[in-house]
Write an enzyme that holds these catalytic residues in place. Structure first.
Site, PDB file in Angstrom:
ATOM      1  N   TYR A   1      31.948  48.628 157.463  1.00 12.59           N
ATOM      2  CA  TYR A   1      33.138  49.493 157.829  1.00 12.59           C
ATOM      3  C   TYR A   1      34.494  48.498 157.618  1.00 12.59           C
ATOM      4  CZ  TYR A   1      37.462  50.961 160.032  1.00 12.59           C
ATOM      5  OH  TYR A   1      38.743  51.178 160.292  1.00 12.59           O
TER       6      TYR A   1
ATOM      7  N   ARG B   1       7.805  38.239 121.854  1.00 18.52           N
ATOM      8  CA  ARG B   1       7.228  37.929 123.226  1.00 18.52           C
ATOM      9  C   ARG B   1       5.560  38.395 123.259  1.00 18.52           C
ATOM     10  NH1 ARG B   1      12.531  38.702 124.144  1.00 18.52           N
ATOM     11  NH2 ARG B   1      13.210  37.783 126.040  1.00 18.52           N
TER      12      ARG B   1
ATOM     13  N   CYS C   1      20.889  57.377 128.759  1.00 15.33           N
ATOM     14  CA  CYS C   1      22.291  57.616 129.816  1.00 15.33           C
ATOM     15  C   CYS C   1      23.491  57.129 129.260  1.00 15.33           C
ATOM     16  CB  CYS C   1      21.857  57.018 131.288  1.00 15.33           C
ATOM     17  SG  CYS C   1      19.781  57.656 131.707  1.00 15.33           S
TER      18      CYS C   1
ATOM     19  N   ASN D   1      11.596  53.141 134.215  1.00  8.46           N
ATOM     20  CA  ASN D   1      11.217  51.646 134.255  1.00  8.46           C
ATOM     21  C   ASN D   1      10.435  51.290 135.444  1.00  8.46           C
ATOM     22  OD1 ASN D   1      12.935  49.881 132.001  1.00  8.46           O
ATOM     23  ND2 ASN D   1      14.415  51.580 132.916  1.00  8.46           N
TER      24      ASN D   1
ATOM     25  N   VAL E   1       2.927  58.551 116.222  1.00  9.79           N
ATOM     26  CA  VAL E   1       1.410  58.797 116.629  1.00  9.79           C
ATOM     27  C   VAL E   1       1.301  60.249 116.543  1.00  9.79           C
ATOM     28  CG1 VAL E   1      -0.108  59.011 118.264  1.00  9.79           C
ATOM     29  CG2 VAL E   1       1.213  56.967 118.132  1.00  9.79           C
TER      30      VAL E   1
ATOM     31  N   ARG F   1      26.497  64.109 162.009  1.00  9.40           N
ATOM     32  CA  ARG F   1      26.665  64.417 163.434  1.00  9.40           C
ATOM     33  C   ARG F   1      26.937  65.945 163.556  1.00  9.40           C
ATOM     34  NH1 ARG F   1      31.787  61.110 165.567  1.00  9.40           N
ATOM     35  NH2 ARG F   1      31.307  62.172 167.413  1.00  9.40           N
TER      36      ARG F   1
ATOM     37  N   ASP G   1       9.630  60.068 131.045  1.00 11.74           N
ATOM     38  CA  ASP G   1      10.197  61.579 131.047  1.00 11.74           C
ATOM     39  C   ASP G   1       9.062  62.510 130.690  1.00 11.74           C
ATOM     40  OD1 ASP G   1      12.548  60.410 131.684  1.00 11.74           O
ATOM     41  OD2 ASP G   1      13.503  60.836 129.681  1.00 11.74           O
TER      42      ASP G   1
ATOM     43  N   ARG H   1       3.579  39.635 130.297  1.00 13.98           N
ATOM     44  CA  ARG H   1       3.922  38.657 131.237  1.00 13.98           C
ATOM     45  C   ARG H   1       2.686  38.279 132.233  1.00 13.98           C
ATOM     46  NH1 ARG H   1       9.072  41.211 131.748  1.00 13.98           N
ATOM     47  NH2 ARG H   1       8.137  42.430 133.467  1.00 13.98           N
TER      48      ARG H   1
END
Length: 466
Positions: A439, A81, A54, A318, A91, A455, A296, A31
């Site tokens: 809330y 692209r 995932c 990402n 590889v 708290r 990873d 890009r």
């Protein structure tokens, strides 16, 4: 031999690994720099690019109908692209001094060297596969890639029996146990730890244990698998521990993953204590000006403990890729680190954590207080208010938030994001009590469970100091 760098008019970026980090880096670089300025060649040894690992448990379990739904961008889309993505090409060697990589076409066996000006390593992680007798028998499956997921689904479609054994009770193990329950299998989970979900403290892991047993899952903790037994046909028939055997028509490995850094180690690149590549904040491999790594296969800075750690998550991969792609293209971006946020579920039970567990805090030499509160996801009088348990750790004297764990029904898991932001900002539990959270009775009690825990943490610290 590929054309030398001296004979090329434009820069060449070579990417090793066609999933989240590698292709995110390639896409970002493309890009920012067009094909006339930057040539991009990417190698991927599998059949798929830019996929969601995932999502595999939810595809296996039937929540996701089609494999293609897990593919963010196909090889053809990357090529359209301006990225030369070479699939089924592995590889096999990194020549750092020569600025080149050796690859092998897995279909034809042909090998070639490709030179680079800039290199991105996104080799991911490999599933832990202990050298047990029978580990390679038909019917034993890992679930790291879409190829793995397809192989498991194919096995399930051919298997007449309905007994599944899952080895390991981390995120993948728990999610695959749910997937097999959804498929109508009887499920046994064999776990070497005290409780499932070792990313939680044992008291919170116990809540997950109880919920899994409530779903009809047989939980076997503190158990070491010694071998996988096979029948006369060579297929898996049981999983054995020191004490007993658990019948199995299919076995799923959910033991965890390790950084896939075999190539990097052979090339002499720096690795950390967890076996992952070490990078600077720009995701550049330390000591190497034109090599970056992400996903990873790297270790990242834990912002809470100040130590390096390995976390295999697509969100990080990402982000790493975006940072790398910007820097490769001549821009500037950094990845400051993580706080260790993760969410999962087993059927209706949501599981979340961020920051440090008790043993992490002890290991880092921190003195702390921990509190545990019981609350509900909505106002108690509003329909659908599910119970949840929140555990919070705070540093003594300073009151700095150190970690939060949440286990509960619908609406519990994503509450961890509030704690993740607080950890990233370095907030104290005292400061958290004044957070202006949303809330209304359908969303929260008047005091959100996170604030109730904050708290109580403030009170615990005050008592400890008095």
């Amino acid at each position: 031999m590929s054309m030398s760098r001296e004979n090329r008019a434009k820069e060449r970026l070579v990417v090793v690994g066609g999933d989240a980090a590698g292709m995110s880096a390639a896409s970002r670089a493309r890009r920012l720099k067009g094909p006339a300025e930057l040539e991009i060649i990417a190698f991927e040894r599998g059949h798929f690019s830019s996929f969601s690992a995932c999502g595999i448990p939810y595809w296996v379990g039937g929540d996701v109908a089609e494999r293609e739904q897990l593919i963010a961008r196909s090889p053809e889309e990357h090529r359209e692209r301006g990225i030369d993505l070479r699939m089924r090409t592995e590889v096999t060697e990194l020549d750092v001094e020569g600025g080149r990589v050796r690859s092998r076409d897995l279909e034809s066996g042909a090998e070639a060297w490709t030179s680079y000006d800039k290199l991105v390593i996104g080799t991911g992680a490999r599933p832990v596969r202990p050298p047990l007798p029978g580990i390679d028998a038909p019917g034993v499956h890992g679930v790291q890639t879409l190829d793995d997921g397809q192989a498991l689904i194919d096995t399930l479609s051919r298997t007449e029996g309905r007994r599944a054994v899952v080895i390991g009770a981390g995120y993948i193990g728990v999610e695959m146990a749910e997937a097999m329950i959804n498929r109508g299998y009887g499920v046994t989970v064999v776990n070497r730890g005290r409780e499932p979900m070792a990313t939680l403290d044992p008291d919170m892991g116990r809540l997950v244990h109880d919920a899994m047993e409530g779903l009809g899952i047989e939980m076997v903790n503190d158990a070491e698998v010694t071998k996988i037994l096979t029948g006369q046909d060579g297929r898996v028939r049981a999983v054995a521990t020191e004490d007993t055997e658990y019948p199995a028509d299919v076995v799923i490995l959910g033991i965890g993953v390790r950084p896939e850094t075999t190539l990097a180690e052979a090339a002499g690149l720096p690795l950390g204590d967890h076996g992952g590549l070490l990078t600077d904040l720009a995701m550049r491999v330390r000591g190497h000006e034109n090599i970056w790594a992400g996903g990873d296969c790297v270790e990242v800075l834990d912002l809470v403990s100040g130590r390096e750690r390995h976390i295999a998550l697509g969100t990080h991969a990402n982000k790493h890729g975006q940072v790398i792609g910007s820097n490769v293209a001549g821009g500037y971006a950094t990845f400051p680190g993580v706080v260790g946020t993760a969410v999962s579920k087993v059927c209706d039970l949501e599981i979340a954590r961020t920051g440090l567990r008790e043993k992490d805090a002890h290991r880092a030499g921190l003195r702390f207080e921990s509190v545990t509160v019981e609350a509900t996801s909505r106002a108690g009088y509003y329909p659908g208010a599910d119970p949840m348990t929140v555990k919070m750790l705070a540093e003594l004297r300073t009151g700095r938030l150190l970690g939060v764990q949440i286990v509960g029904g619908e609406g519990a898991g994503k509450r961890v994001d509030v704690a993740a932001v607080a950890l990233t900002a370095g907030m104290t539990v005292g400061q958290m009590t004044s957070l202006d959270l949303g809330y209304a009775p359908p969303f929260s009690p008047v005091w959100d469970p996170i604030l109730v825990a904050a708290r109580q943490a403030v009170t615990a610290i005050r008592k400890s100091a008095s």
